[in-house]
Design a protein around this motif. Structure first.
Motif, PDB file in Angstrom:
ATOM      1  N   SER A   1       0.859  -1.026   0.018  1.00 21.80           N
ATOM      2  CA  SER A   1      -0.010   0.007  -0.103  1.00 21.80           C
ATOM      3  C   SER A   1       0.895   1.266   0.060  1.00 21.80           C
ATOM      4  CB  SER A   1      -0.928  -0.033   1.338  1.00 21.80           C
ATOM      5  OG  SER A   1      -1.679   1.113   1.283  1.00 21.80           O
ATOM      6  N   GLY A   2       1.926   1.177   0.726  1.00 24.77           N
ATOM      7  CA  GLY A   2       2.858   2.402   0.711  1.00 24.77           C
ATOM      8  C   GLY A   2       3.586   2.776  -0.556  1.00 24.77           C
ATOM      9  N   LEU A   3       3.927   1.538  -1.021  1.00 26.10           N
ATOM     10  CA  LEU A   3       4.552   1.614  -2.474  1.00 26.10           C
ATOM     11  C   LEU A   3       3.569   2.278  -3.627  1.00 26.10           C
ATOM     12  CD1 LEU A   3       6.647  -1.719  -2.617  1.00 26.10           C
ATOM     13  CD2 LEU A   3       7.553   0.584  -2.490  1.00 26.10           C
ATOM     14  N   THR A   4       2.373   1.683  -3.658  1.00 24.06           N
ATOM     15  CA  THR A   4       1.053   2.031  -4.659  1.00 24.06           C
ATOM     16  C   THR A   4       1.131   3.611  -4.219  1.00 24.06           C
ATOM     17  OG1 THR A   4      -0.640   1.143  -3.126  1.00 24.06           O
ATOM     18  CG2 THR A   4       0.456   0.009  -4.983  1.00 24.06           C
ATOM     19  N   THR A   5       1.146   4.148  -3.040  1.00 25.26           N
ATOM     20  CA  THR A   5       0.989   5.456  -2.373  1.00 25.26           C
ATOM     21  C   THR A   5       1.911   6.185  -3.165  1.00 25.26           C
ATOM     22  OG1 THR A   5      -0.306   4.897  -0.464  1.00 25.26           O
ATOM     23  CG2 THR A   5       0.628   6.913  -0.610  1.00 25.26           C
ATOM     24  N   GLY A   6       3.081   5.778  -2.940  1.00 20.14           N
ATOM     25  CA  GLY A   6       4.305   6.432  -3.404  1.00 20.14           C
ATOM     26  C   GLY A   6       4.277   6.703  -4.915  1.00 20.14           C
ATOM     27  N   LEU A   7       3.930   5.908  -5.667  1.00 19.32           N
ATOM     28  CA  LEU A   7       3.841   5.863  -7.276  1.00 19.32           C
ATOM     29  C   LEU A   7       2.591   6.904  -7.395  1.00 19.32           C
ATOM     30  CD1 LEU A   7       4.273   2.022  -8.061  1.00 19.32           C
ATOM     31  CD2 LEU A   7       5.908   3.989  -8.669  1.00 19.32           C
ATOM     32  N   SER A   8       1.678   6.725  -6.852  1.00 15.80           N
ATOM     33  CA  SER A   8       0.609   7.794  -6.911  1.00 15.80           C
ATOM     34  C   SER A   8       0.790   9.041  -6.699  1.00 15.80           C
ATOM     35  CB  SER A   8      -0.795   7.442  -5.986  1.00 15.80           C
ATOM     36  OG  SER A   8      -2.064   8.223  -6.249  1.00 15.80           O
ATOM     37  N   TRP A   9       1.446   9.363  -5.812  1.00 14.78           N
ATOM     38  CA  TRP A   9       1.793  10.725  -5.204  1.00 14.78           C
ATOM     39  C   TRP A   9       2.998  11.335  -6.266  1.00 14.78           C
ATOM     40  CZ3 TRP A   9       3.451  11.790   0.328  1.00 14.78           C
ATOM     41  CH2 TRP A   9       2.395  11.819   1.326  1.00 14.78           C
TER      42      TRP A   9
ATOM     43  N   THR B   1      -0.756   3.626   9.423  1.00 13.50           N
ATOM     44  CA  THR B   1      -0.235   5.042   8.821  1.00 13.50           C
ATOM     45  C   THR B   1       1.226   5.171   8.804  1.00 13.50           C
ATOM     46  OG1 THR B   1      -2.491   5.967   9.141  1.00 13.50           O
ATOM     47  CG2 THR B   1      -0.786   7.406   8.559  1.00 13.50           C
ATOM     48  N   PHE B   2       1.761   4.965  10.123  1.00  9.56           N
ATOM     49  CA  PHE B   2       3.193   5.162  10.364  1.00  9.56           C
ATOM     50  C   PHE B   2       4.015   4.262   9.246  1.00  9.56           C
ATOM     51  CE2 PHE B   2       7.134   3.999  12.445  1.00  9.56           C
ATOM     52  CZ  PHE B   2       7.679   5.390  12.437  1.00  9.56           C
ATOM     53  N   ILE B   3       3.499   2.978   9.324  1.00  6.86           N
ATOM     54  CA  ILE B   3       4.376   1.688   8.755  1.00  6.86           C
ATOM     55  C   ILE B   3       4.103   2.272   7.013  1.00  6.86           C
ATOM     56  CG2 ILE B   3       4.442  -0.437   7.853  1.00  6.86           C
ATOM     57  CD1 ILE B   3       3.412  -1.115  10.622  1.00  6.86           C
ATOM     58  N   ARG B   4       3.207   2.541   6.560  1.00  2.00           N
ATOM     59  CA  ARG B   4       2.989   2.982   5.106  1.00  2.00           C
ATOM     60  C   ARG B   4       3.834   4.319   5.079  1.00  2.00           C
ATOM     61  NH1 ARG B   4      -0.851   5.274   3.802  1.00  2.00           N
ATOM     62  NH2 ARG B   4      -1.057   4.648   1.671  1.00  2.00           N
TER      63      ARG B   4
ATOM     64  N   VAL C   1       6.749   5.361   6.369  1.00  6.94           N
ATOM     65  CA  VAL C   1       7.992   4.816   6.167  1.00  6.94           C
ATOM     66  C   VAL C   1       8.278   4.329   5.049  1.00  6.94           C
ATOM     67  CG1 VAL C   1       9.615   3.243   7.234  1.00  6.94           C
ATOM     68  CG2 VAL C   1       8.212   4.457   8.587  1.00  6.94           C
ATOM     69  N   VAL C   2       7.680   3.560   4.345  1.00  5.23           N
ATOM     70  CA  VAL C   2       7.667   2.776   3.180  1.00  5.23           C
ATOM     71  C   VAL C   2       7.854   4.080   1.994  1.00  5.23           C
ATOM     72  CG1 VAL C   2       6.775   1.346   1.152  1.00  5.23           C
ATOM     73  CG2 VAL C   2       6.430   0.761   3.566  1.00  5.23           C
ATOM     74  N   ILE C   3       6.913   4.796   2.077  1.00 10.07           N
ATOM     75  CA  ILE C   3       6.776   6.215   1.076  1.00 10.07           C
ATOM     76  C   ILE C   3       8.044   6.983   1.269  1.00 10.07           C
ATOM     77  CG2 ILE C   3       5.519   8.061   0.492  1.00 10.07           C
ATOM     78  CD1 ILE C   3       2.871   6.543   1.681  1.00 10.07           C
ATOM     79  N   ILE C   4       8.620   7.314   2.371  1.00 12.76           N
ATOM     80  CA  ILE C   4       9.793   8.275   2.450  1.00 12.76           C
ATOM     81  C   ILE C   4      10.941   7.566   1.814  1.00 12.76           C
ATOM     82  CG2 ILE C   4      10.358   7.479   4.905  1.00 12.76           C
ATOM     83  CD1 ILE C   4      10.851  10.705   5.140  1.00 12.76           C
ATOM     84  N   LEU C   5      11.093   6.198   2.322  1.00  8.64           N
ATOM     85  CA  LEU C   5      12.071   5.523   1.412  1.00  8.64           C
ATOM     86  C   LEU C   5      12.053   5.295   0.007  1.00  8.64           C
ATOM     87  CD1 LEU C   5      12.518   2.526   3.895  1.00  8.64           C
ATOM     88  CD2 LEU C   5      14.019   4.207   3.885  1.00  8.64           C
ATOM     89  N   PHE C   6      10.976   5.320  -0.463  1.00  9.41           N
ATOM     90  CA  PHE C   6      10.754   5.274  -1.919  1.00  9.41           C
ATOM     91  C   PHE C   6      10.776   6.743  -2.606  1.00  9.41           C
ATOM     92  CE2 PHE C   6       7.631   5.720  -5.535  1.00  9.41           C
ATOM     93  CZ  PHE C   6       8.192   4.627  -6.394  1.00  9.41           C
TER      94      PHE C   6
END
Length: 286
Positions: A71-79, A182-185, A187-192
């Motif tokens: 979910s975090g990765l797809t959010t990062g791509l969406s952003w 939310t925090f876990i997601r 973390v994934v997004i910020i790394l991405f």
């Protein structure tokens, strides 16, 4: 409770788009996304501390963690797609396309999550869909833009990734505190996001970002954090097929703010589409 939280998420999401549009003026969109994510991560961690859920971070199951990471990765791509789109296109044109993710999200919630397709949910979803396509309308200026540079395709990709985010997040937060999720997601997004920055070697541009841009990017990140906290709390309480469309009411709020703050000109399609989305959202609240 889930409806109120979803409406608050919509309000903060609208502020996110407006503040980000101002903040990314003359700033690399991927770098701006990375800067905003730092603020979101801080807010997400503070909420974990405030709700005393730090121990829960180490109690998340492997399956839940897997879906939250996706979910975090797809959010990062969406952003990445969304903020690049609003940088090269008008907010009032990009946001409606991005929010078309509501259609795919509702369909996936019926198929993947087996949520009941009630009359009001289906009717509301259809009306919101029609309103979204009316908002997009036909833009004569699109012919002047090369396909490879068009914000349209970026907004469409943003919508696809956003719909996947909703479904994966709903599965991932099952039995997981929404603030922890939310925090876990994040973390994934910020790394991405920062991974993209280092790959493109745009980190050196941090020094060239103006104070005004930093202020608006920070405010945009704060608005995103508040929107997420409200949204994922709403998901924990309610159904994806109901919460997501209400959250996407942010498109109407965004349009109003873009006309007032950004001085973008409303069209007949914009007004008609906004009215339809409002009606569709009202049906989902009933």
């Amino acid at each position: 409770m889930s409806i109120i939280l979803a409406l608050l998420a919509a309000l903060f999401a609208a502020l996110t788009a407006i503040l980000a549009k101002i903040g990314i003026e003359n700033v690399n969109s991927n770098l701006a996304t990375a800067v905003r994510t730092v603020v979101v991560l801080i807010m997400a961690f503070l909420m974990v501390l405030i709700t005393k859920q730090t121990d829960a971070l180490f109690e998340v199951s492997g399956e839940a963690l897997f879906y939250l990471v996706l979910s975090g990765l797809t959010t990062g791509l969406s952003w990445l797609c969304f903020f690049k789109a609003i940088q090269i296109g008008d907010v009032s044109k990009v946001v409606p396309i991005d929010k078309a993710s509501v259609v795919l999200t509702i369909i996936l919630s019926f198929i993947v999550l087996q949520e009941p397709a009630t009359t009001l949910v289906v009717a509301g979803g259809v009306i919101i869909s029609v309103g979204t396509f009316v908002l997009i309308g036909r833009n004569k200026e699109k012919k002047k833009v090369r396909v490879g540079q068009s914000y349209i395709w970026l907004a469409v990709l943003s919508a696809i990734f956003a719909s996947l985010t909703n479904i994966l997040a709903k599965i991932g937060i099952e039995d997981v505190d929404s603030n922890v999720a939310t925090f876990i997601r994040t973390v994934v997004i910020i790394l991405f996001a920062w991974g993209i920055v280092f790959y493109q070697k745009t980190g050196k541009e941090l020094k060239t970002i103006s104070k005004q841009s930093y202020i608006f990017l920070i405010l945009s990140g704060a608005a995103t954090g508040l929107s997420w906290l409200c949204y994922f709390a709403a998901l924990a309480f309610g159904k994806v097929s109901v919460v997501t469309p209400i959250d996407k009411f942010s498109v109407v709020i965004t349009l109003v703010l873009s006309f007032i703050i950004l001085k973008e000109k409303p069209s007949k399609n914009t007004i008609a589409g906004a009215v339809l989305i409002t009606i569709g959202t009202a049906l989902l609240i009933l």
